[in-house]
Design an enzyme around this catalytic site. Structure first.
Site, PDB file in Angstrom:
ATOM      1  N   CYS A   9       0.869  -1.188   0.000  1.00 52.04           N
ATOM      2  CA  CYS A   9       0.000   0.000   0.000  1.00 52.04           C
ATOM      3  C   CYS A   9       0.903   1.234   0.000  1.00 52.04           C
ATOM      4  O   CYS A   9       2.078   1.128  -0.371  1.00 52.04           O
ATOM      5  CB  CYS A   9      -0.976  -0.017   1.170  1.00 52.04           C
ATOM      6  SG  CYS A   9      -0.220   0.035   2.811  1.00 52.04           S
ATOM      7  N   ASN A  12       2.290   1.445   4.392  1.00 53.73           N
ATOM      8  CA  ASN A  12       2.581   0.172   5.091  1.00 53.73           C
ATOM      9  C   ASN A  12       2.257   0.251   6.590  1.00 53.73           C
ATOM     10  O   ASN A  12       2.915  -0.377   7.414  1.00 53.73           O
ATOM     11  CB  ASN A  12       4.034  -0.284   4.851  1.00 53.73           C
ATOM     12  CG  ASN A  12       4.343  -1.718   5.279  1.00 53.73           C
ATOM     13  OD1 ASN A  12       5.460  -2.041   5.648  1.00 53.73           O
ATOM     14  ND2 ASN A  12       3.361  -2.598   5.244  1.00 53.73           N
ATOM     15  N   CYS A  14      -1.512   0.897   7.407  1.00 54.23           N
ATOM     16  CA  CYS A  14      -2.963   0.635   7.522  1.00 54.23           C
ATOM     17  C   CYS A  14      -3.401  -0.624   6.765  1.00 54.23           C
ATOM     18  O   CYS A  14      -3.746  -1.628   7.379  1.00 54.23           O
ATOM     19  CB  CYS A  14      -3.773   1.832   7.016  1.00 54.23           C
ATOM     20  SG  CYS A  14      -3.509   3.336   7.963  1.00 54.23           S
ATOM     21  N   ARG A  15      -3.394  -0.560   5.423  1.00 58.81           N
ATOM     22  CA  ARG A  15      -3.968  -1.647   4.624  1.00 58.81           C
ATOM     23  C   ARG A  15      -3.063  -2.865   4.480  1.00 58.81           C
ATOM     24  O   ARG A  15      -3.495  -3.997   4.730  1.00 58.81           O
ATOM     25  CB  ARG A  15      -4.353  -1.118   3.232  1.00 58.81           C
ATOM     26  CG  ARG A  15      -5.493  -0.141   3.251  1.00 58.81           C
ATOM     27  CD  ARG A  15      -5.621   0.595   1.932  1.00 58.81           C
ATOM     28  NE  ARG A  15      -4.500   1.496   1.707  1.00 58.81           N
ATOM     29  CZ  ARG A  15      -4.300   2.218   0.622  1.00 58.81           C
ATOM     30  NH1 ARG A  15      -5.159   2.118  -0.385  1.00 58.81           N
ATOM     31  NH2 ARG A  15      -3.266   3.022   0.519  1.00 58.81           N
ATOM     32  N   SER A  16      -1.813  -2.649   4.032  1.00 57.36           N
ATOM     33  CA  SER A  16      -0.977  -3.827   3.760  1.00 57.36           C
ATOM     34  C   SER A  16      -0.589  -4.616   5.011  1.00 57.36           C
ATOM     35  O   SER A  16      -0.446  -5.846   4.916  1.00 57.36           O
ATOM     36  CB  SER A  16       0.241  -3.480   2.891  1.00 57.36           C
ATOM     37  OG  SER A  16       1.072  -2.528   3.489  1.00 57.36           O
ATOM     38  N   ASP A 122      -8.225   3.712   0.944  1.00 62.65           N
ATOM     39  CA  ASP A 122      -7.287   4.171   1.979  1.00 62.65           C
ATOM     40  C   ASP A 122      -8.078   4.677   3.185  1.00 62.65           C
ATOM     41  O   ASP A 122      -8.804   5.663   3.070  1.00 62.65           O
ATOM     42  CB  ASP A 122      -6.438   5.287   1.368  1.00 62.65           C
ATOM     43  CG  ASP A 122      -5.375   5.798   2.318  1.00 62.65           C
ATOM     44  OD1 ASP A 122      -5.417   5.441   3.519  1.00 62.65           O
ATOM     45  OD2 ASP A 122      -4.509   6.552   1.854  1.00 62.65           O
TER      46      ASP A 122
HETATM   47  P1  4NP Z   1      -1.813   2.828   4.061  1.00 63.89           P
HETATM   48  O1  4NP Z   1      -2.479   4.176   4.621  1.00 63.89           O
HETATM   49  O2  4NP Z   1      -1.247   3.175   2.700  1.00 63.89           O
HETATM   50  O3  4NP Z   1      -2.958   1.892   3.980  1.00 63.89           O
HETATM   51  O4  4NP Z   1      -0.753   2.430   5.067  1.00 63.89           O
HETATM   52  C1  4NP Z   1      -1.804   5.394   4.709  1.00 63.89           C
HETATM   53  C2  4NP Z   1      -0.921   5.587   5.744  1.00 63.89           C
HETATM   54  C3  4NP Z   1      -0.273   6.804   5.853  1.00 63.89           C
HETATM   55  C4  4NP Z   1      -0.511   7.806   4.941  1.00 63.89           C
HETATM   56  C5  4NP Z   1      -1.398   7.592   3.902  1.00 63.89           C
HETATM   57  C6  4NP Z   1      -2.033   6.373   3.783  1.00 63.89           C
HETATM   58  N1  4NP Z   1       0.128   9.059   5.078  1.00 63.89           N
HETATM   59  O5  4NP Z   1      -0.151   9.955   4.264  1.00 63.89           O
HETATM   60  O6  4NP Z   1       0.949   9.234   6.003  1.00 63.89           O
END
Ligand code: 4NP
Length: 149
Positions: A9, A12, A14-16, A122
């Site tokens: 993602c 790294n 939240c989703r992955s 997201d």
């Molecule tokens: P992820 O979510 O891609 O599912 O881990 C996010 C985590 C952090 C951010 C964006 C999306 N950020 O902008 O810091």
């Protein structure tokens, strides 16, 4: 030999990490080795987001020991399948590729699923319910992916 799957993602956190934990739970360790990474380096070394840890725990999975890392060019050779959460992740992962063999490894996690979802949304800037949605969607997509491989 075990097949190596990398969940990708943006951050790294939240989703992955959820995808890694869910896929590991659904598959057999002698068949699949699973890891996760982010296309960005914002959160390198960080634990998963507390909301991801919470929704995983609610569903019986402990993902709290994971640490965020950035996707590397080496991953494109080291893994057999690189499963991305959305189109932006796909573009960013493709931009790291230098061979067609590497490009062919990159697929949307949702592509295997029988339902209409085109990506894993997201949940970072939303509320807790977004993490429940991600958990359910990732679970069904991992099940569908495993059924096809
Ligand atoms: P992820 O979510 O891609 O599912 O881990 C996010 C985590 C952090 C951010 C964006 C999306 N950020 O902008 O810091």
């Amino acid at each position: 030999m075990a097949t190596k799957v990398l969940m990708v993602c943006l951050g790294n956190i939240c989703r992955s990490p959820l995808a890694e934990g869910i896929f590991r739970h659904l598959s057999h360790p002698s068949t699949y080795i699973v890891d996760s990474a982010g296309t960005a380096n914002y959160h390198t070394g960080a634990s998963p987001d507390r909301r991801s840890i919470a929704v995983a725990a609610k569903n019986g999975l402990d993902i709290s020991g994971q640490k965020a890392r950035q996707l590397t060019r080496n991953d494109l050779d080291a893994f057999d399948h690189i499963l991305v959460m959305d189109e932006q992740n796909r573009r960013d992962a493709l931009a790291l590729c230098s061979t067609q063999t590497q490009r062919n490894k990159i697929e949307l996690l949702t592509a295997a699923s029988g339902h209409n979802a085109t990506h894993i949304p997201d949940p970072y800037y939303g509320g807790e319910e977004g993490f429940e949605t991600v958990f359910d969607l990732v679970s069904s997509c991992c099940n569908a992916w495993l059924a096809k491989h």
